[in-house]
Design an enzyme around this catalytic site. Structure first.
Site, PDB file in Angstrom:
ATOM      1  N   SER A  12      63.261  41.375 -76.901  1.00  0.00           N
ATOM      2  CA  SER A  12      62.942  41.826 -75.550  1.00  0.00           C
ATOM      3  C   SER A  12      62.115  43.096 -75.625  1.00  0.00           C
ATOM      4  CB  SER A  12      64.225  42.094 -74.758  1.00  0.00           C
ATOM      5  OG  SER A  12      63.911  42.743 -73.541  1.00  0.00           O
ATOM      6  N   HIS A  37      60.413  37.955 -75.231  1.00  0.00           N
ATOM      7  CA  HIS A  37      61.137  37.986 -73.962  1.00  0.00           C
ATOM      8  C   HIS A  37      60.629  39.147 -73.123  1.00  0.00           C
ATOM      9  CE1 HIS A  37      64.664  36.992 -71.459  1.00  0.00           C
ATOM     10  NE2 HIS A  37      64.768  38.292 -71.240  1.00  0.00           N
ATOM     11  N   ASP A  39      61.202  41.120 -69.602  1.00  0.00           N
ATOM     12  CA  ASP A  39      62.096  41.384 -68.476  1.00  0.00           C
ATOM     13  C   ASP A  39      61.305  41.967 -67.313  1.00  0.00           C
ATOM     14  OD1 ASP A  39      64.776  40.700 -69.491  1.00  0.00           O
ATOM     15  OD2 ASP A  39      64.369  42.254 -70.963  1.00  0.00           O
ATOM     16  N   MET A  41      61.408  43.397 -63.603  1.00  0.00           N
ATOM     17  CA  MET A  41      62.375  43.997 -62.683  1.00  0.00           C
ATOM     18  C   MET A  41      61.649  44.653 -61.519  1.00  0.00           C
ATOM     19  SD  MET A  41      64.915  45.809 -65.431  1.00  0.00           S
ATOM     20  CE  MET A  41      65.317  45.013 -66.987  1.00  0.00           C
ATOM     21  N   HIS A  70      61.596  36.570 -67.768  1.00  0.00           N
ATOM     22  CA  HIS A  70      62.888  36.623 -67.076  1.00  0.00           C
ATOM     23  C   HIS A  70      62.690  37.443 -65.804  1.00  0.00           C
ATOM     24  CE1 HIS A  70      67.308  38.259 -67.314  1.00  0.00           C
ATOM     25  NE2 HIS A  70      67.113  37.493 -66.258  1.00  0.00           N
ATOM     26  N   MET A  72      63.881  39.190 -62.869  1.00  0.00           N
ATOM     27  CA  MET A  72      65.027  39.832 -62.207  1.00  0.00           C
ATOM     28  C   MET A  72      64.506  40.473 -60.929  1.00  0.00           C
ATOM     29  SD  MET A  72      67.051  41.399 -65.492  1.00  0.00           S
ATOM     30  CE  MET A  72      65.626  41.490 -66.585  1.00  0.00           C
ATOM     31  N   MET A 141      73.801  36.020 -68.758  1.00  0.00           N
ATOM     32  CA  MET A 141      73.725  37.471 -68.907  1.00  0.00           C
ATOM     33  C   MET A 141      75.046  37.984 -69.475  1.00  0.00           C
ATOM     34  SD  MET A 141      70.710  38.398 -68.104  1.00  0.00           S
ATOM     35  CE  MET A 141      71.053  40.162 -68.277  1.00  0.00           C
ATOM     36  N   PHE A 147      69.134  47.241 -67.344  1.00  0.00           N
ATOM     37  CA  PHE A 147      68.878  48.258 -68.366  1.00  0.00           C
ATOM     38  C   PHE A 147      69.208  47.701 -69.742  1.00  0.00           C
ATOM     39  CE2 PHE A 147      69.840  50.597 -64.490  1.00  0.00           C
ATOM     40  CZ  PHE A 147      68.767  51.477 -64.423  1.00  0.00           C
ATOM     41  N   GLY A 149      70.341  48.340 -73.859  1.00  0.00           N
ATOM     42  CA  GLY A 149      71.279  49.192 -74.576  1.00  0.00           C
ATOM     43  C   GLY A 149      72.723  49.102 -74.127  1.00  0.00           C
ATOM     44  N   ASP A 179      71.650  37.050 -73.164  1.00  0.00           N
ATOM     45  CA  ASP A 179      70.875  38.284 -73.060  1.00  0.00           C
ATOM     46  C   ASP A 179      71.800  39.460 -72.795  1.00  0.00           C
ATOM     47  OD1 ASP A 179      69.120  40.341 -72.486  1.00  0.00           O
ATOM     48  OD2 ASP A 179      68.016  39.268 -70.933  1.00  0.00           O
ATOM     49  N   GLY A 181      73.355  43.117 -75.260  1.00  0.00           N
ATOM     50  CA  GLY A 181      74.343  43.603 -76.210  1.00  0.00           C
ATOM     51  C   GLY A 181      74.436  42.792 -77.488  1.00  0.00           C
ATOM     52  N   GLY A 201      67.139  43.306 -77.734  1.00  0.00           N
ATOM     53  CA  GLY A 201      66.240  44.380 -77.333  1.00  0.00           C
ATOM     54  C   GLY A 201      66.399  45.635 -78.162  1.00  0.00           C
TER      55      GLY A 201
END
Length: 225
Positions: A12, A37, A39, A41, A70, A72, A141, A147, A149, A179, A181, A201
């Protein structure tokens, strides 16, 4: 089925250093990443803002890998054509963001992209029973979106199993993407639960050597180059 045969790694770029994004994308591609990937947002559906179709189009020449977009965002049906034109190979929308999810899924298919639907941590897999036959991908998810991390939510493992069971019951070929962690330390366990695509990521881009991080993930999955 073994992790080595099943799992794709999708770095990501939300976690990448955009001051050297070309180098970082080339590094993960060269190290054996399978997808890129992206993201997207909007600051409304999730509490963060990233980029739109222009950035995706600018990044497209940097890699031959499939672009996994993706979305969002609220009202994703307004933008799916723009992201497809920008170079998205797979477009994933959130079940929670769609008033008419079936209509959005069909529109993405009409545009010639692969289509996915994503579920937030509190959204049950059962809600996809009337959509799964039209999907190429289910995105589970394993953190709350918005976010990078964050820590993996353990309950997501059971949702991966449920998604795999739904796909198998229908006799479908649908990717199960996870997606949030994910790192080398838990990748194999998530694949064993049924995942076929792992979005990674900060575990890829957070240590200063994304190529080495991809290779560690590949080794953890039993994939040796």
């Amino acid at each position: 089925m073994s992790a080595a045969r099943r799992a794709k790694i999708a770095p990501s770029i939300l976690s990448a250093n955009f001051a050297r994004i070309a180098d970082e994308i080339r590094a993960v591609e060269g190290a054996g990443a399978d997808w890129i990937h992206l993201d997207v947002m909007d600051g409304r559906f999730v509490p963060n803002i990233t980029w739109g179709p222009k950035i995706v189009a600018d990044l497209r020449p940097l890699s031959s890998l499939p672009f996994d977009c993706h979305l969002m965002i609220e009202d994703p049906e307004r933008y799916v054509e723009d992201f497809r034109k920008a170079g998205a190979d797979t477009i994933t929308v959130h079940w929670e963001a769609c008033r008419h999810a079936h209509r959005v899924v069909q529109r993405i298919k009409e545009l010639g992209a692969k289509v996915g639907v994503s579920l937030n941590p509190a959204t049950p897999v059962a809600l996809l029973e009337d959509l799964v036959d039209d999907l190429d991908l289910i995105l589970i998810m394993s953190v709350n979106p918005g976010f990078g991390g964050q820590r993996f939510i353990p309950r997501a493992m059971e949702k991966v199993r449920q998604a795999e069971a739904l796909v198998e019951q229908r006799g479908l070929t649908v990717e199960i993407e996870v997606d949030g962690g994910i790192g080398a330390e838990n990748a194999a366990e998530i694949v064993e639960a049924g995942a076929s695509v792992l979005v990674m990521g900060s575990s890829i881009f957070g240590g200063g050597d994304p190529a080495a991080a991809v290779q560690r993930a590949r080794r953890a999955l039993g994939v040796v180059r």
